[in-house]
Design a protein around this motif. Structure first.
Motif, PDB file in Angstrom:
ATOM      1  N   VAL A 153       0.838  -1.197   0.000  1.00 23.31           N
ATOM      2  CA  VAL A 153       0.000   0.000   0.000  1.00 23.31           C
ATOM      3  C   VAL A 153       0.874   1.248   0.000  1.00 23.31           C
ATOM      4  N   ARG A 154       1.911   1.239   0.814  1.00 18.80           N
ATOM      5  CA  ARG A 154       2.779   2.418   0.910  1.00 18.80           C
ATOM      6  C   ARG A 154       3.492   2.675  -0.414  1.00 18.80           C
ATOM      7  N   THR A 155       3.895   1.602  -1.086  1.00 22.75           N
ATOM      8  CA  THR A 155       4.541   1.757  -2.391  1.00 22.75           C
ATOM      9  C   THR A 155       3.573   2.347  -3.399  1.00 22.75           C
ATOM     10  N   GLU A 156       2.324   1.850  -3.395  1.00 18.87           N
ATOM     11  CA  GLU A 156       1.310   2.378  -4.310  1.00 18.87           C
ATOM     12  C   GLU A 156       1.048   3.860  -4.034  1.00 18.87           C
ATOM     13  N   LEU A 157       1.090   4.244  -2.782  1.00 16.75           N
ATOM     14  CA  LEU A 157       0.862   5.638  -2.397  1.00 16.75           C
ATOM     15  C   LEU A 157       2.085   6.518  -2.669  1.00 16.75           C
ATOM     16  N   GLY A 158       3.230   5.910  -2.998  1.00 18.86           N
ATOM     17  CA  GLY A 158       4.459   6.673  -3.205  1.00 18.86           C
ATOM     18  C   GLY A 158       4.969   7.284  -1.922  1.00 18.86           C
ATOM     19  N   ASP A 159       4.766   6.571  -0.814  1.00 20.64           N
ATOM     20  CA  ASP A 159       5.087   7.101   0.512  1.00 20.64           C
ATOM     21  C   ASP A 159       6.203   6.274   1.153  1.00 20.64           C
ATOM     22  N   THR A 160       7.310   6.137   0.442  1.00 24.09           N
ATOM     23  CA  THR A 160       8.405   5.279   0.912  1.00 24.09           C
ATOM     24  C   THR A 160       9.621   6.074   1.385  1.00 24.09           C
ATOM     25  N   GLY A 161       9.467   7.368   1.548  1.00 25.74           N
ATOM     26  CA  GLY A 161      10.587   8.200   1.982  1.00 25.74           C
ATOM     27  C   GLY A 161      10.884   8.061   3.460  1.00 25.74           C
ATOM     28  N   THR A 162      11.854   8.819   3.913  1.00 29.95           N
ATOM     29  CA  THR A 162      12.265   8.742   5.318  1.00 29.95           C
ATOM     30  C   THR A 162      11.272   9.432   6.257  1.00 29.95           C
ATOM     31  N   SER A 163      10.444  10.317   5.710  1.00 32.24           N
ATOM     32  CA  SER A 163       9.427  11.001   6.515  1.00 32.24           C
ATOM     33  C   SER A 163       8.058  10.713   5.901  1.00 32.24           C
ATOM     34  N   PRO A 164       7.497   9.557   6.214  1.00 33.37           N
ATOM     35  CA  PRO A 164       6.250   9.146   5.570  1.00 33.37           C
ATOM     36  C   PRO A 164       5.073  10.045   5.946  1.00 33.37           C
ATOM     37  N   VAL A 165       4.145  10.171   5.013  1.00 28.04           N
ATOM     38  CA  VAL A 165       2.913  10.938   5.259  1.00 28.04           C
ATOM     39  C   VAL A 165       2.002  10.178   6.218  1.00 28.04           C
ATOM     40  N   TRP A 166       1.924   8.873   5.995  1.00 25.24           N
ATOM     41  CA  TRP A 166       1.045   8.029   6.801  1.00 25.24           C
ATOM     42  C   TRP A 166       1.882   7.123   7.701  1.00 25.24           C
ATOM     43  N   SER A 167       1.580   7.113   8.966  1.00 32.06           N
ATOM     44  CA  SER A 167       2.282   6.228   9.899  1.00 32.06           C
ATOM     45  C   SER A 167       1.826   4.793   9.692  1.00 32.06           C
ATOM     46  N   ASP A 168       2.588   3.846  10.220  1.00 29.31           N
ATOM     47  CA  ASP A 168       2.172   2.443  10.164  1.00 29.31           C
ATOM     48  C   ASP A 168       0.830   2.246  10.845  1.00 29.31           C
ATOM     49  N   GLY A 169       0.645   2.940  11.969  1.00 30.16           N
ATOM     50  CA  GLY A 169      -0.612   2.802  12.703  1.00 30.16           C
ATOM     51  C   GLY A 169      -1.807   3.260  11.885  1.00 30.16           C
ATOM     52  N   LEU A 170      -1.656   4.382  11.178  1.00 25.86           N
ATOM     53  CA  LEU A 170      -2.749   4.869  10.339  1.00 25.86           C
ATOM     54  C   LEU A 170      -3.068   3.870   9.228  1.00 25.86           C
ATOM     55  N   LEU A 171      -2.027   3.389   8.551  1.00 32.58           N
ATOM     56  CA  LEU A 171      -2.253   2.439   7.459  1.00 32.58           C
ATOM     57  C   LEU A 171      -2.870   1.144   7.979  1.00 32.58           C
ATOM     58  N   ASN A 172      -2.444   0.708   9.172  1.00 33.27           N
ATOM     59  CA  ASN A 172      -3.062  -0.493   9.761  1.00 33.27           C
ATOM     60  C   ASN A 172      -4.562  -0.272   9.971  1.00 33.27           C
TER      61      ASN A 172
END
Length: 222
Positions: free
Chosen positions: A11-30
């Motif tokens: 999901v994070r890869t699809e969102l393009g959110d793989t940088g060092t400062s992610p937009v969405w935390s793991d908790g949010l994505l969970n």
């Protein structure tokens, strides 16, 4: 089986959110994954099996819904009695004036009756003639993963649908945050969130057309 951690990375890869400062935390994505699993349970339900001992001469059977089962008439997908013989849904009245009869001119059928305190009863038109088991195939909720190492109960197109829905929820959350900061409302199902929502709905629509398993109205009737 894909674990929650592996799926979240997808999901994070699809969102393009793989940088060092992610937009969405793991908790949010969970949380978004859990919400998407809940919706998928209604749009693309999986099934479980449950058996009830048949009693000769008995017509009514209390249903103790297994954990995760969707209760009610729409929760039952298939009933077999005896094994291998499908008993379809129908009016279980015996079709005789005053309810009295000595024969069985109509086919056996069954229905699920709701009673007080969310209890349910499986009723057959005619009392059962032999012992054995009544086999119920029922719709059930996807199990929510308890940890990153837990495997998700999805595969193939169901997994793809879950990914699109999770992305939709992530972007919807982001739109909401932007709206709160700007003081302006964000129209729903537009932009990136709308793109992923439409991809999800397209898979579900194709699934229902192809499967023909009686789930097309499940979500609206539960």
């Amino acid at each position: 089986m894909t674990t929650r951690a592996q799926f979240r990375d997808m999901v994070r890869t699809e969102l393009g959110d793989t940088g060092t400062s992610p937009v969405w935390s793991d908790g949010l994505l969970n949380g978004f994954i859990n919400e998407a699993l809940g919706e998928l349970s209604l749009d693309w339900p999986i099934t479980g099996l449950h058996s009830i001992a048949a009693v000769v001469g008995q017509q009514d059977y209390v249903i103790v819904w297994p954990t995760g089962g969707l209760p009610g008439p729409q929760g039952i997908y298939r009933v077999e009695y005896p094994a291998g013989i499908v008993v379809g849904p129908g009016d279980t009245s015996q079709q005789f004036e005053n309810g009295l009869n000595t024969g069985q001119p109509f086919e056996q059928c069954r229905e699920v009756l709701v009673e007080a305190f969310d209890s349910w009863r499986l009723r057959f038109r005619y009392p059962l003639a032999e012992s054995g088991f009544i086999n119920l195939q029922y719709h059930k909720l996807y199990t929510l993963p308890g940890s990153d190492s837990t495997g998700l109960e999805v595969s193939g197109l169901a997994e793809v649908a879950l990914k699109w829905n999770s992305c939709y929820r992530a972007y919807s959350w982001l739109d909401g945050q932007r709206g709160k900061r700007s003081g302006e409302g964000i129209a729903g199902n537009q932009g990136s969130s709308g793109y992923y929502r439409q991809k999800y709905l397209a898979i579900i629509a194709a699934r229902k057309r192809a499967a023909g398993v009686g789930i097309s109205n499940l979500k609206s009737k539960i």
